[in-house]
Scaffold this motif. Sequence first.
Motif, PDB file in Angstrom:
ATOM      1  N   GLY A 287       0.822  -1.202   0.000  1.00 11.25           N
ATOM      2  CA  GLY A 287       0.000   0.000   0.000  1.00 11.25           C
ATOM      3  C   GLY A 287       0.855   1.250   0.000  1.00 11.25           C
ATOM      4  O   GLY A 287       1.779   1.378   0.805  1.00 11.25           O
TER       5      GLY A 287
ATOM      6  N   ALA B 135      -0.113   8.813  -0.608  1.00 10.39           N
ATOM      7  CA  ALA B 135       0.117   9.769  -1.692  1.00 10.39           C
ATOM      8  C   ALA B 135       1.582  10.164  -1.842  1.00 10.39           C
ATOM      9  O   ALA B 135       2.087  10.302  -2.963  1.00 10.39           O
ATOM     10  CB  ALA B 135      -0.751  11.011  -1.467  1.00 10.39           C
TER      11      ALA B 135
ATOM     12  N   GLN C 202       3.606   7.808  -4.020  1.00 13.24           N
ATOM     13  CA  GLN C 202       3.056   7.460  -5.331  1.00 13.24           C
ATOM     14  C   GLN C 202       3.742   8.229  -6.446  1.00 13.24           C
ATOM     15  O   GLN C 202       4.077   9.413  -6.297  1.00 13.24           O
ATOM     16  CB  GLN C 202       1.551   7.739  -5.362  1.00 13.24           C
TER      17      GLN C 202
ATOM     18  N   ASP D  16       0.855   5.872 -10.549  1.00  7.66           N
ATOM     19  CA  ASP D  16       0.061   5.429  -9.409  1.00  7.66           C
ATOM     20  C   ASP D  16      -1.182   6.249  -9.110  1.00  7.66           C
ATOM     21  O   ASP D  16      -2.151   5.714  -8.593  1.00  7.66           O
ATOM     22  CB  ASP D  16       0.930   5.424  -8.136  1.00  7.66           C
ATOM     23  N   ARG D  17      -1.166   7.545  -9.366  1.00  4.88           N
ATOM     24  CA  ARG D  17      -2.257   8.392  -8.914  1.00  4.88           C
ATOM     25  C   ARG D  17      -3.559   8.020  -9.626  1.00  4.88           C
ATOM     26  O   ARG D  17      -3.613   7.885 -10.841  1.00  4.88           O
ATOM     27  CB  ARG D  17      -1.939   9.865  -9.180  1.00  4.88           C
ATOM     28  N   ASP D  18      -4.618   7.843  -8.838  1.00  4.86           N
ATOM     29  CA  ASP D  18      -5.925   7.489  -9.374  1.00  4.86           C
ATOM     30  C   ASP D  18      -6.978   8.224  -8.555  1.00  4.86           C
ATOM     31  O   ASP D  18      -7.143   7.951  -7.363  1.00  4.86           O
ATOM     32  CB  ASP D  18      -6.150   5.976  -9.294  1.00  4.86           C
TER      33      ASP D  18
ATOM     34  N   ASN E 232      -9.330   6.479  -6.038  1.00  9.95           N
ATOM     35  CA  ASN E 232      -8.874   5.990  -4.734  1.00  9.95           C
ATOM     36  C   ASN E 232      -9.247   7.007  -3.666  1.00  9.95           C
ATOM     37  O   ASN E 232      -8.479   7.911  -3.350  1.00  9.95           O
ATOM     38  CB  ASN E 232      -7.354   5.762  -4.741  1.00  9.95           C
TER      39      ASN E 232
ATOM     40  N   LEU F 104      -4.923   5.850  -1.163  1.00 13.61           N
ATOM     41  CA  LEU F 104      -3.961   4.760  -1.274  1.00 13.61           C
ATOM     42  C   LEU F 104      -3.903   4.209  -2.690  1.00 13.61           C
ATOM     43  O   LEU F 104      -4.915   4.128  -3.388  1.00 13.61           O
ATOM     44  CB  LEU F 104      -4.327   3.614  -0.329  1.00 13.61           C
ATOM     45  N   CYS F 105      -2.704   3.824  -3.102  1.00 14.39           N
ATOM     46  CA  CYS F 105      -2.510   3.013  -4.297  1.00 14.39           C
ATOM     47  C   CYS F 105      -2.057   1.639  -3.812  1.00 14.39           C
ATOM     48  O   CYS F 105      -1.110   1.538  -3.037  1.00 14.39           O
ATOM     49  CB  CYS F 105      -1.465   3.627  -5.220  1.00 14.39           C
TER      50      CYS F 105
ATOM     51  N   LYS G 225      -0.727  -2.205  -4.644  1.00 13.75           N
ATOM     52  CA  LYS G 225      -0.071  -3.118  -5.575  1.00 13.75           C
ATOM     53  C   LYS G 225      -0.246  -4.547  -5.058  1.00 13.75           C
ATOM     54  O   LYS G 225      -0.141  -4.794  -3.858  1.00 13.75           O
ATOM     55  CB  LYS G 225       1.428  -2.807  -5.683  1.00 13.75           C
TER      56      LYS G 225
ATOM     57  N   ARG H  29      11.418   2.167  -4.910  1.00 15.19           N
ATOM     58  CA  ARG H  29      10.477   3.269  -5.111  1.00 15.19           C
ATOM     59  C   ARG H  29      10.947   4.519  -4.373  1.00 15.19           C
ATOM     60  O   ARG H  29      10.903   5.629  -4.906  1.00 15.19           O
ATOM     61  CB  ARG H  29       9.087   2.843  -4.630  1.00 15.19           C
TER      62      ARG H  29
END
Length: 290
Positions: free
Chosen positions: A79, A82, A85, A90-92, A95, A99-100, A102, A208
């Motif tokens: 998880g 922000a 990300q 990743d940004r959506d 959400n 959280l993004c 995986k 990351r």
Amino acid sequence: MTQPMSQRPRLIFTDLDGSLLDHYSYDWSPAVPWLKRLKQAGVPVIPVTSKTRAELMSLRLDLGLADSPFIAENGAVIGLPASWQHARLDRDPRNLDGLCVKTPSVDNDFLWRRLEVLRERLKLYYRCMREMTVEEVMRATGLDEPQARQSRIREGSEPLLWDDSDEALEVFRRALHNDGLTLTRGGHFWHVMGDVDKGRSLRWLMARFEALRGEMPATLGLGDGPDDTSMLETVDQAVLIRGEHRQPVSIVNPHLYCTRSPGPAGWAEGLDYWLGERFFAPSSQEGEPA
């Protein structure tokens, strides 16, 4: 050239059950002073746990770790808040919690189907969590009813209770390997997943961090069980907390400290050893308690 550890940004990776949380009561009060100190210093404390994302949502708030990423289901779920990300990847906006998530493991329904097939074909005896009632999960784990229900919401792993011989366990492990699956022992259950573990997901988070911040972090990991081995062998400095589970744990890491105390008291003891009173001092030397 890699910077000395004392000059690199630091990340703390921690197991929860039996480590930051007491094995029996799930209390973490002995760790509170260190959690506050790390938060004030801007050092992320990242849960790396067998717990599910559903279990972690409220627990992260209680622990004051809502701004940190997390690794759930022993590496099967990652998880990203922000600040962790990637703007393009990743940004959506859908959400709503920011959280993004995986999921490097395989789909949970696939795991369940394979476990049904293997149990029938190999004549094995085990009980998957999906088959257990909430009351049975509560008895096996010591969780209360809401927590037990959350522990059953799986995205990339299936816990099971083994009711067969050690010889049959090795047959089962080989069969899983042939399907590209892995078997990991936790504090209460065995966990079946795809080809993932805590260490691999930890390395993904480190990469990351480096991609976003431009430098490799210094890492410290704390855990107590066999499922923490890959994590504790990946970090720069490791703390093996004395376990209440009576399972053998062997860690290969030149910078390993083994605590005298279990649970959150051992967690604090490990941080005292590696960080101690000189935590904020810039003169700490790599590989030494600092």
